[in-house]
Design an enzyme around this catalytic site. Structure first.
Site, PDB file in Angstrom:
ATOM      1  N   SER A   1      15.683 -53.319 -34.169  1.00  0.00           N
ATOM      2  CA  SER A   1      16.786 -53.467 -33.227  1.00  0.00           C
ATOM      3  C   SER A   1      16.663 -54.799 -32.507  1.00  0.00           C
ATOM      4  O   SER A   1      15.594 -55.398 -32.442  1.00  0.00           O
ATOM      5  CB  SER A   1      16.795 -52.299 -32.236  1.00  0.00           C
ATOM      6  OG  SER A   1      16.342 -52.735 -30.975  1.00  0.00           O
ATOM      7  N   LYS A   2      17.796 -55.228 -31.972  1.00  0.00           N
ATOM      8  CA  LYS A   2      17.838 -56.491 -31.234  1.00  0.00           C
ATOM      9  C   LYS A   2      16.831 -56.489 -30.100  1.00  0.00           C
ATOM     10  O   LYS A   2      16.312 -57.515 -29.716  1.00  0.00           O
ATOM     11  CB  LYS A   2      19.227 -56.676 -30.619  1.00  0.00           C
ATOM     12  CG  LYS A   2      20.237 -57.222 -31.594  1.00  0.00           C
ATOM     13  CD  LYS A   2      21.602 -57.315 -30.947  1.00  0.00           C
ATOM     14  CE  LYS A   2      22.620 -57.053 -32.034  1.00  0.00           C
ATOM     15  NZ  LYS A   2      23.981 -57.065 -31.663  1.00  0.00           N
ATOM     16  N   ARG A   3      16.593 -55.321 -29.541  1.00  0.00           N
ATOM     17  CA  ARG A   3      15.721 -55.238 -28.369  1.00  0.00           C
ATOM     18  C   ARG A   3      14.247 -55.155 -28.731  1.00  0.00           C
ATOM     19  O   ARG A   3      13.392 -55.278 -27.872  1.00  0.00           O
ATOM     20  CB  ARG A   3      16.132 -54.037 -27.505  1.00  0.00           C
ATOM     21  CG  ARG A   3      17.382 -54.310 -26.688  1.00  0.00           C
ATOM     22  CD  ARG A   3      17.983 -53.038 -26.156  1.00  0.00           C
ATOM     23  NE  ARG A   3      18.441 -52.184 -27.248  1.00  0.00           N
ATOM     24  CZ  ARG A   3      19.618 -52.347 -27.856  1.00  0.00           C
ATOM     25  NH1 ARG A   3      20.424 -53.297 -27.484  1.00  0.00           N
ATOM     26  NH2 ARG A   3      19.968 -51.555 -28.854  1.00  0.00           N
TER      27      ARG A   3
END
Ligand code: GLU
Ligand code: ZN
Length: 492
Positions: A260-262
């Protein structure tokens, strides 16, 4: 190899936060496809979400693209025939297209409130019916519209999906068919007048004459909607044709979950700060969904471009493997000429850090050790720990290293080694090796065991650069003084 119709691809991120590796992989495949086909890469900034996009993220994005070595033929800083390339500067274009879509009957105002939509969706679910938008406002009469307006209701604009299945051939996944009931009428302009991704992305692809849309699999579900919108744009004379679509496989992270981007592992800046070379990182990222050949994982980026073909892109999810990324980067570090390597290390050598004080740095010693360091590093940030013994006045003993190397009898061995090293030829690493080897023999130790205490005494650590070259470069006086200091510590 130029195609019959010139290839025009685009890279169109939203400038939110740090670029992540999935985004870099998408940029790479588009860039490589454009360069391989002598086509055009359009770089467009999808910054219509004023709440999330910042000028700082925009600058960061451009800086990242430059660092990676990408160039683009149209876009920020280079301009082009379809300027501007920042969507925040193209609002008039979208307003105009939205009006034309309504006039042509391709889109309509929808006055449903969120509560009404939710309630009807629930009811549809309970009845086992499809739960997408139910077409409530598709054919409102002028009176109905007036009544809603009089109530003070706001409206969004919805695109009218045709009642037919969509079939297209994905360049990576082959033929895909989506039934009409699975794609319902969707919003293209918010109640406050702000155009949505669903509108601005295909409108700009049309106006910028994009021929191939290569992007992540997460966007696959938006493709039938975009194709329908394209058909409307063609009828309105706004689009010339429908681009081909290719959806790149998901990148999986830890525990086989989508990266994920995070996820901190996903941040491009992390790789940059750790000292990945751009070409090492790109080489690795290219393998997420593509392969160069069955038996070769390491290659230059120009070689990748020369071979890059969508036919070799795989639809299966790709797993992000940090160890492999580092191993490939290490190979790229070794491929540099030594001068370039030394220069690439400069930011880490010169940055303020705890390993040594700036005035302790010794340029000649650095130049001498650089070729030995080059063969050992996985990432450039490892350089400081590997060469600090050369610059520090005193070695700083790494505690676990000390415990590991300094055993019962290490003091006796160190004393013998010191005597033999004192008599050795310090212009020859071979002679220094002979000295430690001979000392080991006297104590019944193989070279590996004998050299560990010497290494820790001189460099402070059990792991490091080739020992005898390190000794030669450090110099006899310093090396022997350090062995004396270690002996003092051992007997204290
Ligand atoms: N701005 C969109 C994104 O970053 C682009 C998606 C696309 O390539 O169509 O997700
Ligand atoms: Zn409605």
């Amino acid at each position: 190899m130029a195609n019959a119709t010139p290839v025009r691809v685009r890279f169109c991120p939203s400038p939110t936060g740090n670029p992540h590796v999935g985004l870099v992989r998408t940029a790479l495949f588009n860039w490589a496809y454009a360069r391989h086909n002598e086509g055009t890469l359009v770089f467009r900034i999808e910054d219509t979400d004023a709440a999330r996009d910042s000028e700082e993220s925009y600058e960061q994005l451009l800086d990242s693209m430059r660092w990676l070595g990408f160039d683009w033929d149209e876009g920020p800083e280079v301009g082009g025939p379809h300027a501007p390339y920042r969507q925040s500067q193209r609002m008039d274009v979208y307003k105009d297209v939205a009006a034309k879509l309504i006039d042509g009957g391709y889109a309509y105002p929808c006055y449903c409130t969120t509560e009404e939509l939710d309630a009807r969706r629930e009811a549809a679910r309970a009845a086992g019916k499809p739960s997408g938008y139910d077409g409530h406002c598709r054919d409102l009469t002028a009176e109905q519209i007036q009544a809603y307006e009089a109530e003070g209701r706001k409206h969004i604009i919805r695109f009218r999906m045709p009642d037919e299945a969509t079939t297209f051939t994905d360049l990576v996944r082959g033929e895909i068919t989506v039934q009409a009931e699975n794609v319902t009428d969707y919003g293209i302009v918010r109640a406050n007048g702000a155009p949505l991704y669903t509108l601005v992305n295909p409108v700009d692809d049309a106006l910028m004459e994009i021929t191939h849309v290569l992007r992540g699999e997460d966007l696959l579900s938006s493709t039938p909607r975009q194709i329908a919108l394209y058909k409307a744009l063609i009828e309105l004379g706004i689009a010339k044709g429908i681009p081909e679509f290719g959806h790149l496989p998901y990148v999986m992270g830890e525990g086989n979950k989508k990266l994920s981007k995070r996820d901190p592992q996903a941040s491009l800046n992390l790789y940059r700060e750790r000292g990945f070379l751009p070409e090492g990182l790109l080489n690795y990222l290219s393998l997420l969904g593509w392969s160069f050949s069955a038996d070769q994982d390491v290659f230059s980026i120009p070689d990748m471009v020369a071979k890059f073909d969508l036919a070799d892109v795989n639809a299966n999810p790709a797993r992000f493997d940090l160890k492999k990324a580092e191993a490939i980067n290490a190979d790229h570090i070794r491929m540099l000429d030594v001068k370039t390597f030394a220069e690439a290390c400069e930011p880490w050598l010169r940055a303020p850090h705890a390993n040594w004080a700036p005035e302790e740095f010794d340029e000649a010693a650095w130049q001498a050790i650089a070729p030995h360091a080059q063969t050992r590093l996985k990432v450039l940030s490892e350089i400081t720990d590997n060469v600090d013994f050369l610059f520090r006045a005193e070695p700083v003993f790494d505690e676990p290293s000390w415990t590991k190397a300094m055993k019962e009898g290490s003091d006796a061995l160190l004393r013998t080694a010191r005597a033999k090293l004192d008599a050795a030829d310090w212009t020859s690493p071979e002679s220094l090796k002979e000295a430690v080897l001979a000392a080991g023999e006297e104590h019944g130790l193989k070279l590996g065991k004998a050299q560990a205490p010497v290494r820790v005494a001189v460099t402070g650590r059990t792991i490091g650069l080739p020992l005898f070259e390190s000794l030669e470069i450090l110099g006899k006086e310093k090396a022997l003084t350090r062995i004396d200091a270690a002996l003092a510590k051992l007997t204290a």
